[in-house]
Every structure is written in structure tokens, then in C-alpha cells.
Design a protein around this motif. Structure first.
Motif, PDB file in Angstrom:
ATOM      1  N   ALA A 139      -5.897 -12.858  12.145  1.00 51.58           N
ATOM      2  CA  ALA A 139      -5.563 -14.101  12.850  1.00 51.58           C
ATOM      3  C   ALA A 139      -6.682 -15.122  12.687  1.00 51.58           C
ATOM      4  CB  ALA A 139      -5.303 -13.821  14.323  1.00 51.58           C
ATOM      5  N   ASP A 140      -7.943 -14.674  12.808  1.00 50.42           N
ATOM      6  CA  ASP A 140      -9.081 -15.579  12.620  1.00 50.42           C
ATOM      7  C   ASP A 140      -9.148 -16.087  11.184  1.00 50.42           C
ATOM      8  OD1 ASP A 140      -9.988 -15.368  15.248  1.00 50.42           O
ATOM      9  OD2 ASP A 140     -11.337 -13.700  14.779  1.00 50.42           O
ATOM     10  N   ILE A 193     -10.494 -18.953   6.265  1.00 52.02           N
ATOM     11  CA  ILE A 193     -10.574 -18.946   4.799  1.00 52.02           C
ATOM     12  C   ILE A 193      -9.254 -18.613   4.119  1.00 52.02           C
ATOM     13  CG2 ILE A 193     -13.049 -18.497   4.614  1.00 52.02           C
ATOM     14  CD1 ILE A 193     -12.300 -15.520   4.069  1.00 52.02           C
ATOM     15  N   LEU A 194      -8.308 -18.002   4.828  1.00 51.28           N
ATOM     16  CA  LEU A 194      -7.023 -17.688   4.219  1.00 51.28           C
ATOM     17  C   LEU A 194      -5.965 -18.740   4.517  1.00 51.28           C
ATOM     18  CD1 LEU A 194      -6.834 -13.826   4.781  1.00 51.28           C
ATOM     19  CD2 LEU A 194      -7.708 -15.091   2.799  1.00 51.28           C
ATOM     20  N   ASN A 195      -6.317 -19.737   5.288  1.00 49.65           N
ATOM     21  CA  ASN A 195      -5.392 -20.812   5.610  1.00 49.65           C
ATOM     22  C   ASN A 195      -5.457 -21.866   4.501  1.00 49.65           C
ATOM     23  OD1 ASN A 195      -4.673 -23.526   6.882  1.00 49.65           O
ATOM     24  ND2 ASN A 195      -4.044 -22.068   8.472  1.00 49.65           N
ATOM     25  N   GLY A 223     -11.815  -4.934  10.797  1.00 51.58           N
ATOM     26  CA  GLY A 223     -12.018  -6.248  11.416  1.00 51.58           C
ATOM     27  C   GLY A 223     -11.052  -6.517  12.551  1.00 51.58           C
ATOM     28  N   ASN A 224      -9.809  -6.088  12.370  1.00 51.36           N
ATOM     29  CA  ASN A 224      -8.822  -6.272  13.446  1.00 51.36           C
ATOM     30  C   ASN A 224      -9.191  -5.459  14.676  1.00 51.36           C
ATOM     31  OD1 ASN A 224      -7.347  -7.965  11.753  1.00 51.36           O
ATOM     32  ND2 ASN A 224      -5.874  -6.397  11.204  1.00 51.36           N
ATOM     33  N   LYS A 225      -9.650  -4.226  14.478  1.00 47.30           N
ATOM     34  CA  LYS A 225     -10.055  -3.387  15.618  1.00 47.30           C
ATOM     35  C   LYS A 225     -11.330  -3.918  16.275  1.00 47.30           C
ATOM     36  CE  LYS A 225      -7.910   0.980  14.511  1.00 47.30           C
ATOM     37  NZ  LYS A 225      -7.137   1.313  15.684  1.00 47.30           N
ATOM     38  N   ALA A 226     -12.239  -4.409  15.463  1.00 47.40           N
ATOM     39  CA  ALA A 226     -13.482  -4.957  16.019  1.00 47.40           C
ATOM     40  C   ALA A 226     -13.213  -6.153  16.898  1.00 47.40           C
ATOM     41  CB  ALA A 226     -14.441  -5.342  14.884  1.00 47.40           C
TER      42      ALA A 226
END
Length: 90
Positions: free
Chosen positions: A34-35, A50-52, A84-87
């Protein structure tokens, strides 16, 4: 700008293949999807967004992101983005 060339700018003065690879790995393990997909100004040098398409205007970051992510999945059976999602509590 670096984003248009598929490069995630870092705080170091020079971009090397190792620092480039590390920037992708660090983005995956420290930020949620999401970030990474959030829309933020192209002038923001954080890896957020960066993926947007706002930052990744030529979609080269997305392409390189997929290469790095799939390399770790196929070689080590580790999904760095899942880390990264879990963090980030996802």
C-alpha cells in the motif's frame, strides 16, 4: 529524473549496481505494498509511492521491482514484500 529510468534514489552520492539492488530490497522489506503504491509527489525522494505512476512514469520501477521480488521467491522461496507487509502490520 532517476524514477523515470527505474532507479530508486538513495541517500548515497553515487548509484552502483549493489546500491540499486539494495534500494529495491530495502523498499520491499520496510514498506507495505500500500505504501509503495501510494500516490505522492514525484519530488519526494522517499521510496513511498515508487510503484505509483506518479513516480514511476515509465513503469520501469514496477518492472524491476517484479524482477527482484520474483528472484527471491524463485531462488530462496522468500517473498520480501510479504516481510514488508508484516512489518507494517498488514
Amino acid at each position: 529524473m532517476a524514477y523515470g529510468k527505474g532507479i530508486i534514489p538513495s541517500y548515497t552520492s553515487s548509484i552502483t549496481p549493489v546500491s540499486d539492488w539494495n534500494a529495491y530490497v530495502m523498499a520491499m522489506v520496510t514498506l507495505s505494498e500500500a505504501d509503495l503504491n501510494r500516490s505522492v509527489a514525484n519530488t519526494n525522494t522517499s521510496p513511498v509511492g515508487i510503484l505509483n505512476p506518479t513516480k514511476d512514469t515509465n513503469r520501469l520501477i514496477q518492472k524491476r521491482y517484479n524482477i527482484v521480488r520474483n528472484y527471491f521467491i524463485n531462488t530462496f522461496q522468500v517473498d520480501l514484500q510479504a516481510i514488508g507487509n508484516k512489518a507494517r502490520g498488514l
